[in-house]
Design a protein around this motif. Structure first.
Motif, PDB file in Angstrom:
ATOM      1  N   UNK A 112      29.767  -5.320  11.473  1.00 53.95           N
ATOM      2  CA  UNK A 112      28.449  -5.096  12.062  1.00 53.95           C
ATOM      3  C   UNK A 112      28.528  -4.181  13.277  1.00 53.95           C
ATOM      4  N   UNK A 113      29.651  -4.211  13.981  1.00 56.87           N
ATOM      5  CA  UNK A 113      29.807  -3.389  15.177  1.00 56.87           C
ATOM      6  C   UNK A 113      29.886  -1.900  14.864  1.00 56.87           C
ATOM      7  N   UNK A 114      30.051  -1.556  13.590  1.00 57.46           N
ATOM      8  CA  UNK A 114      30.070  -0.145  13.207  1.00 57.46           C
ATOM      9  C   UNK A 114      28.735   0.522  13.513  1.00 57.46           C
ATOM     10  N   UNK A 115      27.669  -0.256  13.577  1.00 54.86           N
ATOM     11  CA  UNK A 115      26.346   0.305  13.851  1.00 54.86           C
ATOM     12  C   UNK A 115      26.269   0.936  15.236  1.00 54.86           C
ATOM     13  N   UNK A 116      27.185   0.571  16.110  1.00 54.71           N
ATOM     14  CA  UNK A 116      27.182   1.117  17.461  1.00 54.71           C
ATOM     15  C   UNK A 116      27.842   2.494  17.536  1.00 54.71           C
ATOM     16  N   UNK A 117      28.473   2.926  16.453  1.00 50.95           N
ATOM     17  CA  UNK A 117      29.148   4.227  16.448  1.00 50.95           C
ATOM     18  C   UNK A 117      28.150   5.357  16.253  1.00 50.95           C
ATOM     19  N   UNK A 118      28.494   6.571  16.706  1.00 53.78           N
ATOM     20  CA  UNK A 118      27.617   7.733  16.485  1.00 53.78           C
ATOM     21  C   UNK A 118      27.386   7.966  14.995  1.00 53.78           C
ATOM     22  N   UNK A 119      26.211   8.468  14.651  1.00 52.62           N
ATOM     23  CA  UNK A 119      25.834   8.675  13.252  1.00 52.62           C
ATOM     24  C   UNK A 119      26.848   9.561  12.531  1.00 52.62           C
ATOM     25  N   UNK A 120      27.329  10.611  13.190  1.00 56.11           N
ATOM     26  CA  UNK A 120      28.280  11.533  12.556  1.00 56.11           C
ATOM     27  C   UNK A 120      29.553  10.807  12.139  1.00 56.11           C
ATOM     28  N   UNK A 121      29.977   9.851  12.940  1.00 56.77           N
ATOM     29  CA  UNK A 121      31.175   9.070  12.614  1.00 56.77           C
ATOM     30  C   UNK A 121      30.871   8.092  11.486  1.00 56.77           C
ATOM     31  N   UNK A 122      29.742   7.400  11.583  1.00 55.63           N
ATOM     32  CA  UNK A 122      29.387   6.411  10.555  1.00 55.63           C
ATOM     33  C   UNK A 122      29.276   7.050   9.180  1.00 55.63           C
ATOM     34  N   UNK A 123      28.725   8.262   9.112  1.00 53.53           N
ATOM     35  CA  UNK A 123      28.561   8.931   7.822  1.00 53.53           C
ATOM     36  C   UNK A 123      29.889   9.335   7.206  1.00 53.53           C
ATOM     37  N   UNK A 124      30.947   9.403   8.020  1.00 55.49           N
ATOM     38  CA  UNK A 124      32.268   9.803   7.520  1.00 55.49           C
ATOM     39  C   UNK A 124      33.102   8.613   7.082  1.00 55.49           C
ATOM     40  N   UNK A 125      32.605   7.406   7.313  1.00 51.47           N
ATOM     41  CA  UNK A 125      33.390   6.206   7.046  1.00 51.47           C
ATOM     42  C   UNK A 125      33.254   5.741   5.596  1.00 51.47           C
ATOM     43  N   UNK A 126      34.385   5.415   5.014  1.00 51.55           N
ATOM     44  CA  UNK A 126      34.431   4.760   3.704  1.00 51.55           C
ATOM     45  C   UNK A 126      35.011   3.377   3.949  1.00 51.55           C
ATOM     46  N   UNK A 127      34.276   2.355   3.584  1.00 48.27           N
ATOM     47  CA  UNK A 127      34.685   0.987   3.871  1.00 48.27           C
ATOM     48  C   UNK A 127      35.340   0.370   2.632  1.00 48.27           C
ATOM     49  N   UNK A 128      36.562  -0.128   2.803  1.00 51.66           N
ATOM     50  CA  UNK A 128      37.296  -0.729   1.693  1.00 51.66           C
ATOM     51  C   UNK A 128      37.649  -2.175   2.033  1.00 51.66           C
ATOM     52  N   UNK A 129      37.286  -3.080   1.155  1.00 54.84           N
ATOM     53  CA  UNK A 129      37.611  -4.485   1.322  1.00 54.84           C
ATOM     54  C   UNK A 129      38.998  -4.758   0.747  1.00 54.84           C
ATOM     55  N   UNK A 130      39.826  -5.440   1.532  1.00 55.82           N
ATOM     56  CA  UNK A 130      41.130  -5.870   1.031  1.00 55.82           C
ATOM     57  C   UNK A 130      41.260  -7.364   1.320  1.00 55.82           C
ATOM     58  N   UNK A 131      42.157  -8.055   0.607  1.00 48.67           N
ATOM     59  CA  UNK A 131      42.378  -9.465   0.921  1.00 48.67           C
ATOM     60  C   UNK A 131      42.660  -9.642   2.407  1.00 48.67           C
ATOM     61  N   UNK A 132      42.119 -10.682   2.999  1.00 41.99           N
ATOM     62  CA  UNK A 132      42.169 -10.838   4.445  1.00 41.99           C
ATOM     63  C   UNK A 132      43.515 -11.390   4.901  1.00 41.99           C
ATOM     64  N   UNK A 133      44.518 -10.534   4.831  1.00 41.88           N
ATOM     65  CA  UNK A 133      45.831 -10.898   5.335  1.00 41.88           C
ATOM     66  C   UNK A 133      45.748 -11.026   6.858  1.00 41.88           C
ATOM     67  N   UNK A 134      46.118 -12.185   7.381  1.00 37.99           N
ATOM     68  CA  UNK A 134      46.131 -12.355   8.830  1.00 37.99           C
ATOM     69  C   UNK A 134      47.501 -11.945   9.354  1.00 37.99           C
ATOM     70  N   UNK A 135      47.782 -10.658   9.262  1.00 32.53           N
ATOM     71  CA  UNK A 135      49.069 -10.116   9.680  1.00 32.53           C
ATOM     72  C   UNK A 135      48.862  -9.080  10.764  1.00 32.53           C
ATOM     73  N   UNK A 136      49.728  -9.084  11.742  1.00 31.72           N
ATOM     74  CA  UNK A 136      49.730  -8.010  12.732  1.00 31.72           C
ATOM     75  C   UNK A 136      51.165  -7.798  13.188  1.00 31.72           C
TER      76      UNK A 136
END
Length: 208
Positions: free
Chosen positions: A150-174
């Motif tokens: 949801x926080x992506x809405x705060x980004x500039x429109x030019x950036x948001x239009x360039x984003x491709x969102x991909x869902x992956x299994x939610x690995x809790x790894x860092x």
């Protein structure tokens, strides 16, 4: 941009994914993000680009260790490769500079897809010349636990239009948590490839 819209784009151009990161160490979450991006976007290849001197992080491990671990983790996968570009640059590594350099090397008949986590995209305003990024690539954003799209809405429109969102299994790894586990003597088995775990042990990385 939706994935089905991307797949309708000019297929005469080669599609190259660039995956940047410190990879300190590289783990299965990184590999899964690259694999899903390769499959979903029908990329011809994915190039891992370990940062040399990251401008937003301090205290990272030696760049040669990070490069070696990335190389070990990706060996044998024909559409994965590793670039020393940012390491050999010898100064602070910025994504915009890397994209310009890859464009000069690969030519105009290439579509670049910069693969990174949602947490990185949400801090994109701190990147050098970040508003110019859509001129060079599409931004592939993969899910990561603890961050809301949801926080992506705060980004500039030019950036948001360039984003491709991909869902992956939610690995809790860092990488941070993996380093902490190793320093506490818990190891990294099943969190990183076996060969990377062996390298970490032999090089005595992340020990207190």
């Amino acid at each position: 941009m939706m994935i089905n819209e991307v797949l309708k784009l000019d297929k005469t151009k080669k599609r190259i994914g660039l995956m940047g990161g410190t990879f300190d160490p590289i783990h299965f979450g990184h590999l899964l993000a690259a694999e899903e991006s390769h499959r979903e976007l029908e990329l011809d290849e994915v190039i891992f680009v370990p940062t040399g001197q990251p401008p937003h992080k301090s205290g990272v491990s030696n760049q040669e260790h990070r490069y070696d671990m990335t190389l070990i983790a990706t060996v044998g996968i024909p559409y994965f490769s590793v670039s020393r570009m940012e390491i050999d640059r010898g100064k602070s590594s910025h994504t915009i500079d890397t994209l310009r350099e890859f464009l000069a090397i690969k030519g105009e008949d290439v579509e670049f897809y910069f693969i990174t986590g949602l947490d990185a995209i949400l801090s994109i305003a701190t990147w050098k010349e970040y508003m110019k990024l859509p001129e060079f690539c599409r931004l592939v954003t993969v899910t990561r636990p603890g961050y809301s799209s949801e926080n992506l809405d705060e980004l500039p429109l030019k950036i948001k239009e360039a984003i491709i969102f991909i869902e992956i299994p939610r690995f809790s790894l860092s990488s941070t948590n993996i380093r902490e586990r190793i320093s506490e003597g818990k190891g990294a088995k099943y969190l990183v490839p076996d060969a990377v775990e062996d390298y970490i042990k032999k090089s005595k990385l992340y020990l207190r």
